[in-house]
Design a protein around this motif. Sequence first.
Motif, short mmCIF file in Angstrom:
data_model
loop_
_atom_site.label_atom_id
_atom_site.label_comp_id
_atom_site.label_asym_id
_atom_site.label_seq_id
_atom_site.Cartn_x
_atom_site.Cartn_y
_atom_site.Cartn_z
N UNK A 36 11.60 -50.01 6.74
CA UNK A 36 12.63 -50.94 5.81
C UNK A 36 12.16 -52.15 5.67
N UNK A 37 10.85 -52.50 5.99
CA UNK A 37 10.11 -53.61 5.79
C UNK A 37 10.02 -54.65 6.83
N UNK A 38 10.55 -54.46 8.08
CA UNK A 38 10.35 -55.34 9.07
C UNK A 38 9.06 -55.21 9.50
N UNK A 39 8.59 -56.72 9.73
CA UNK A 39 7.12 -56.93 10.16
C UNK A 39 7.17 -57.71 11.46
N UNK A 40 8.12 -58.30 11.76
CA UNK A 40 8.27 -59.13 13.29
C UNK A 40 9.44 -58.70 13.89
N UNK A 41 9.19 -58.27 15.32
CA UNK A 41 10.42 -58.12 16.14
C UNK A 41 10.06 -59.38 17.16
N UNK A 42 11.23 -60.29 17.42
CA UNK A 42 10.98 -61.15 18.32
C UNK A 42 12.12 -61.14 19.18
N UNK A 43 12.11 -60.76 20.58
CA UNK A 43 12.76 -60.32 21.37
C UNK A 43 13.28 -61.52 22.36
N UNK A 44 14.63 -61.68 22.60
CA UNK A 44 15.10 -62.95 23.17
C UNK A 44 15.21 -62.76 24.80
N UNK A 45 14.06 -62.35 25.48
CA UNK A 45 14.07 -62.05 26.58
C UNK A 45 12.71 -62.12 27.22
N UNK A 46 12.41 -62.24 28.52
CA UNK A 46 11.27 -61.92 28.94
C UNK A 46 10.81 -60.63 29.13
N UNK A 47 11.78 -59.81 29.66
CA UNK A 47 11.54 -58.30 29.87
C UNK A 47 11.29 -57.68 28.35
N UNK A 48 10.45 -56.50 28.35
CA UNK A 48 10.24 -55.91 27.07
C UNK A 48 10.18 -54.47 27.26
N UNK A 49 10.75 -53.96 28.49
CA UNK A 49 10.55 -52.54 28.77
C UNK A 49 11.24 -51.55 27.78
N UNK A 50 12.06 -52.28 27.02
CA UNK A 50 12.83 -51.43 25.99
C UNK A 50 12.08 -51.25 24.65
N UNK A 51 11.04 -51.82 24.50
CA UNK A 51 10.08 -51.76 23.48
C UNK A 51 8.80 -50.54 23.56
N UNK A 52 8.68 -49.74 22.76
CA UNK A 52 7.65 -49.12 22.97
C UNK A 52 6.37 -49.76 21.91
N UNK A 53 5.72 -50.41 22.90
CA UNK A 53 4.59 -51.48 22.19
C UNK A 53 3.51 -50.48 21.55
N UNK A 54 3.12 -49.32 22.08
CA UNK A 54 2.35 -48.59 21.59
C UNK A 54 2.48 -48.14 20.12
N UNK A 55 3.78 -47.58 19.96
CA UNK A 55 4.02 -47.45 18.54
C UNK A 55 4.19 -48.58 17.78
N UNK A 56 4.69 -49.76 18.20
CA UNK A 56 4.75 -50.80 17.29
C UNK A 56 3.39 -51.42 16.86
N UNK A 57 2.31 -51.08 17.69
CA UNK A 57 1.09 -51.20 17.30
C UNK A 57 0.54 -50.49 16.17
N UNK A 58 0.86 -49.16 16.44
CA UNK A 58 0.40 -48.15 15.16
C UNK A 58 1.19 -48.43 14.05
N UNK A 59 2.26 -48.88 14.10
CA UNK A 59 3.02 -49.41 12.91
C UNK A 59 2.60 -50.68 12.23
N UNK A 60 1.61 -51.70 13.00
CA UNK A 60 1.30 -52.94 12.54
C UNK A 60 2.44 -54.01 12.51
N UNK A 61 3.36 -53.82 13.40
CA UNK A 61 4.32 -54.65 13.69
C UNK A 61 3.59 -55.77 14.47
N UNK A 62 4.23 -57.01 14.51
CA UNK A 62 4.03 -58.20 15.43
C UNK A 62 5.38 -58.12 16.30
#
Length: 330
Positions: free
Chosen positions: A66-92
């Motif tokens: 859908x065009x998203x390029x940046x996800x900025x999470x408002x917390x220190x924890x990030x266990x809810x994010x699949x970082x591996x998939x984000x990297x594959x998709x070219x997301x920041x």
Amino acid sequence: MDIVAFGVLADERPLLVEALRGEHRVRCLEAFLSPETVAVAEGYEIVSSSVNDVLDAAVLSTLAAGGTRLITQRSTGYNNIDLGRARELGLTVARVAHYSPHAVAEFAWALALAVNRRTVRAVGRTREFDFRLTGLMGWDFHGRTAGVVGTGQIGEAFATIAHGFGMRLLGWDAVENPRCRALGMTYVDEERLFAESDLISLHVPLVPETHHLVDAAALARMKDRAVLINTGRGGLIDTAALVATLKRGRLDGVGLDVYEEEAGVFYVDHSLEAMSDDVLARLMSFRNVLVTSHQGYFTRDAVGQIIEATARNVADYLAGRASENVLVAA
């Protein structure tokens, strides 16, 4: 730049809008990001997420399409994010690396004191003009042992308060904190900490190695009259094992600001509904258990710092700058 923010709390909204005002337009949604709501983010290059949003592989794929390029999470924890998939998709992907550690540490102590001195039960009684003290007896923290699981900034702040109470300090962490050592903390293995501590507070991140760190075996090692506090992540505790332990009449009290299945439950009004989570309902039925809705961070100081960091993450992304907040760089 148009930005959409999910899981925005009422008290958080004006701070977020003000921080991004001028250069950006932010659409704040109370709804959490999930497979059911992800379509709302279509066309938004920047998405701001909360700790209880779902950012699994499927949701991330939809965001990227859908065009998203940046996800900025408002917390220190990030266990809810699949970082591996984000990297594959070219997301920041960015987060908030630091905010006031005192907010969480002080709230952990608020839970510890309330559980130990039966404060909630006492207030409930006095509101009905029942001024008896039966069943309200606690014990002094002074002279007893505090076990601090995780001695980073929050654990250090918790230990500093414990030192002020005059407690013996035990610590467990992969890396020792010299400032905790200076307080008189002794670093021990997990087994000894759980066996010797009268008060145990959890301040480690949720990673595969710490998932269910407090399991049936750890609970069995704890003193019968120990107090357990968790303001870290719900998944640090095996909740089913905790319920079984409490059913046997063990532990003096438990204070939980987090719960391993809190997504979709915390931050939402369910007061007119039947509670479908049987484990949570059973847990809250114990009179020596106090559950709050992941509010340990929720001070003006900490939330202000989180919002400021989120605004910086947006600015850094647009300027192509790196920072300690970036987890995945496109």
